[in-house]
Design a protein around this motif. Sequence first.
Motif, short mmCIF file in Angstrom:
data_model
loop_
_atom_site.label_atom_id
_atom_site.label_comp_id
_atom_site.label_asym_id
_atom_site.label_seq_id
_atom_site.Cartn_x
_atom_site.Cartn_y
_atom_site.Cartn_z
N ALA A 249 0.83 -1.21 0.00
CA ALA A 249 0.00 0.00 0.00
C ALA A 249 0.86 1.25 0.00
CB ALA A 249 -0.93 -0.02 1.21
N ILE A 250 1.98 1.23 0.72
CA ILE A 250 2.89 2.38 0.78
C ILE A 250 3.50 2.65 -0.59
CG2 ILE A 250 5.13 3.13 1.68
CD1 ILE A 250 4.30 1.81 4.35
N HIS A 251 3.91 1.59 -1.26
CA HIS A 251 4.51 1.70 -2.58
C HIS A 251 3.48 2.19 -3.60
CE1 HIS A 251 7.51 -0.42 -5.56
NE2 HIS A 251 7.28 0.84 -5.90
N ARG A 252 2.28 1.62 -3.55
CA ARG A 252 1.21 2.05 -4.48
C ARG A 252 0.91 3.53 -4.31
NH1 ARG A 252 -2.26 -2.15 -6.69
NH2 ARG A 252 -1.54 -4.20 -5.98
N ALA A 253 0.79 3.97 -3.06
CA ALA A 253 0.48 5.38 -2.81
C ALA A 253 1.56 6.29 -3.38
CB ALA A 253 0.31 5.60 -1.30
N ALA A 254 2.81 5.88 -3.23
CA ALA A 254 3.92 6.69 -3.77
C ALA A 254 3.87 6.76 -5.29
CB ALA A 254 5.25 6.11 -3.30
N LEU A 255 3.55 5.63 -5.93
CA LEU A 255 3.48 5.59 -7.39
C LEU A 255 2.40 6.50 -7.94
CD1 LEU A 255 3.88 1.74 -7.79
CD2 LEU A 255 5.44 3.42 -8.78
N GLU B 46 7.72 0.97 7.86
CA GLU B 46 6.49 0.57 7.17
C GLU B 46 5.40 0.20 8.17
OE1 GLU B 46 7.31 -2.43 4.25
OE2 GLU B 46 8.14 -0.99 2.81
N SER B 47 5.77 -0.36 9.32
CA SER B 47 4.77 -0.70 10.33
C SER B 47 4.12 0.56 10.90
CB SER B 47 5.41 -1.49 11.47
OG SER B 47 6.24 -0.68 12.29
N GLN B 48 4.78 1.71 10.69
CA GLN B 48 4.25 3.00 11.13
C GLN B 48 3.66 3.78 9.96
OE1 GLN B 48 7.51 4.94 13.16
NE2 GLN B 48 7.86 3.21 14.53
N GLY B 49 3.54 3.12 8.79
CA GLY B 49 2.93 3.76 7.64
C GLY B 49 3.85 4.62 6.82
N SER B 50 5.17 4.45 6.99
CA SER B 50 6.14 5.31 6.30
C SER B 50 6.98 4.52 5.31
CB SER B 50 7.06 5.97 7.33
OG SER B 50 8.17 6.58 6.70
N GLY B 51 7.26 5.14 4.16
CA GLY B 51 8.15 4.55 3.17
C GLY B 51 9.52 5.20 3.16
N ASP B 52 9.91 5.83 4.28
CA ASP B 52 11.17 6.57 4.35
C ASP B 52 12.38 5.69 4.08
OD1 ASP B 52 9.94 8.95 4.91
OD2 ASP B 52 10.37 8.93 7.07
N PHE B 53 12.28 4.39 4.36
CA PHE B 53 13.43 3.49 4.21
C PHE B 53 13.11 2.33 3.26
CE2 PHE B 53 13.69 5.64 8.27
CZ PHE B 53 14.98 6.13 8.27
N SER B 54 12.09 2.51 2.44
CA SER B 54 11.66 1.44 1.54
C SER B 54 12.20 1.65 0.13
CB SER B 54 10.12 1.40 1.48
OG SER B 54 9.57 1.20 2.75
N PRO B 55 12.54 0.58 -0.57
CA PRO B 55 12.91 0.69 -1.98
C PRO B 55 11.64 0.82 -2.82
CG PRO B 55 13.06 -1.59 -1.28
CD PRO B 55 12.69 -0.79 -0.07
N LEU B 56 11.29 2.05 -3.14
CA LEU B 56 10.05 2.32 -3.89
C LEU B 56 10.37 2.29 -5.38
CD1 LEU B 56 8.85 5.27 -1.63
CD2 LEU B 56 8.12 2.87 -1.50
N TRP B 57 10.67 1.09 -5.88
CA TRP B 57 11.14 0.96 -7.26
C TRP B 57 10.11 1.51 -8.24
CZ3 TRP B 57 15.58 0.72 -5.73
CH2 TRP B 57 16.18 -0.32 -5.02
N ALA B 58 10.61 2.28 -9.19
CA ALA B 58 9.76 2.87 -10.22
C ALA B 58 10.64 3.41 -11.33
CB ALA B 58 8.91 4.01 -9.66
N GLY B 59 10.14 3.34 -12.56
CA GLY B 59 10.81 3.99 -13.67
C GLY B 59 10.49 5.47 -13.70
#
Length: 347
Positions: free
Chosen positions: A249-255, A310-323
Amino acid sequence: MTLQSLLGCTLPLIQAPMAGSHNHTLTAAVCNAGGLGSLACALFDASALRLELEALTRKTTQPFNLNFFCHTPPRVDAARDAAWRTALRPYYAELDIDPASISSGPGRLPFSAEMADVLDEFRPAVVSFHFGLPAAELLARVKACGAKVLSSATTVEEARWLEAHGADAIIAQGLEAGGHRGMFLSEDLNRQLGTFALLPQIVQAVQVPVIAAGGIADAQGVRAAMALGASGVQVGTAYLCCDEASTSAIHRAALLSPAAQHTALTNLFSGRPARGIVNRVMRELGPISPLAPAFPLATSAIAPLRSQAESQGSGDFSPLWAGQNTRGCQAIGAAELTAQLAQGFTH
């Protein structure tokens, strides 16, 4: 020979393998819609891969692609690992993580004899590789099971090398592409080209079919790639928001947010350059850090930060892969997206 006849699919369209963001469900949906669905296998061991393939073959009878990494595992550099953990220490303190509790691990595993045993059981139509090709004896086993072999090239030199070493078709991965760079002959990022600069040069340099990848998100992009000599296209980012993807969900929201307009190549999450949406850790440490251990050893130290954030709803340290081109991301079924992209082959 057309790409369809080589690979056995109806459309010259490959859904890119995206480890961590999809499983057999997305793969099967694309296959059943006429494209070549891919299953990213870099995070599986042999037993997990076997389970995925049992599920996949229950969902589709169409050809599919299995994708593997074929890097050489590095030796652990204790000093570099310690320096990396020191750089991350303020974040451990902020998120209440005990650095002593973090174990080292091998991370993503390269293609192996055990994986080849699984291929012997399931005999996939297509097997693709990232970071070159496996050792000659392993490649021979892949071909012996009847699979066509694809691999990614990020330079003309890599394309020529792949053709000379047995690739049946080459994926021209432009600089725009999300996820890990497939580069393997040089670590110099300055040698990387955009898709529509790289593609015609590779088409001219090799005799095997060339598949365009990077920045293609809609029928218009498909048409442009085909006009420059591609035999087909590979699309990844646009599939990340499909119903069948396992994207978080975090990755989708960022995309789907304005943040997706800013991507960068980063080695922070694995040790190899990969394109993702710029987030806090990339801004604060810089997207490319000389401290990050060699691929894939950087992963173990940053993984607990990702999990806790991510357990706190944050993507600050996630690999949000995207072109670089996320405009194709839609919350729709994979079959519908495949049909939209297929319009680029007929108009």
